[in-house]
Design a protein around this motif. Sequence first.
Motif: not given
Length: 387
Positions: A54-58, A152-157, A170-179, A191-196
């Motif tokens: 969990a982070v404070n933004s995408c 590959v880092f997805e912008d999944a805002a 969120g479960n496809i690439s090297d990492g994904t950032a959500f907003s 807020g945001g979330m990074v998945t990897t």
Amino acid sequence: MSDEFIPFYKPYIDKKEINSVVESMESGWLTTGPKVKEFQNKFADYVGSKHALAVNSCTAGLHLLLVAAGIGEGDEVITTSMTFAATANVIVEVGAKPVLVDIDPKTFNMDIQDLERKITDKTKAIIPVHMAGQPCEMDEIMKLAKERDIYVFEDAAHAIWTKYKGKMVGNISDGTAFSFYATKNLCTGEGGMVTTNNDELAENIRINTLHGISRDAYDRYTNKEASWYYEIVTPGYKYNMPDINAAMGIEQLNKLEEMQKRRKEIADIYTEAFKEVPEVKVPYVKDDIRHAWHLYIILLEVEMLKIDRNEFINKLTELNLGTSVHFIPIHFHPYYKENYGFEEGDFPNCEYVFERNISLPFYPAMTDEQVYQVIDRVKQVIEEVRR
């Protein structure tokens, strides 16, 4: 003029979120603590990823992914011009060069042929943007990246709930950032979330999220054997999510399916109403995906109208209808023109879509009456300005 103002967006929040935030405040944990841990675990389970941070933004999430990958001066990172400026800004922030590609005019997502043309020996990462909630062609992007050892880092805002060929974003690439910004499908205010699934990236992000401290505050203050002592192992950032925000996020995640069902219902009503209106092009949706429906974007056939898109929006505003435009292309902004030599005309598909698109009011809190009011007001303007 219509009586009721229909805003572009209104969050879908009830007593569950409010009570969860109050509970968090009464517990004494206002910053990162047990609610964040719970939210991270639930989110990882939801998308099927090994790690969720969990982070404070995408924006923070994308920045941390680039930092964790060691991307910096002399490197190139490819993304689309049809995105919010944050996607390109984080590339600049790590010292790399943003390389832009055009879009597919149907999906508004990254054009794969242009992407392949733009890859060089300096390319270290690709940031696909899942526009409006429809996923990019991830198989092709991942294939190009793996052949060249590129991240590959997805912008999944826009793309919580999105599936690509049956697999959760969120479960496809090297990492994904959500907003989880105020207007997003799942809202925590900010807020945001990074998945990897990459352990090394996850550990680097975890440390960099909170100043580069070796252990986070929750571990240091809840373990009876813990102490005040900590070490800075890298000059990190202040990107952590507070428990107050996570308390909202947990409840929003619990009712995400309900909210998505309503989004799909509204999208279907809009599509049915506008598909026979020749001056309006409704969103194209691919067959092998699950669309998150973050935005409902129509394209005006401006050649069939007496006015342009901007004037059309002004007329909707006069009818008490809130709208937006997604997005002002990156290559239109003065900073990117002046520093990277981009010019209008560089990305024709992107510019075509920008000049014609309008995002309509679209959120679970809308009533059917409001949805049909939106339709009526759009049609009213079309009747007035039709050639």
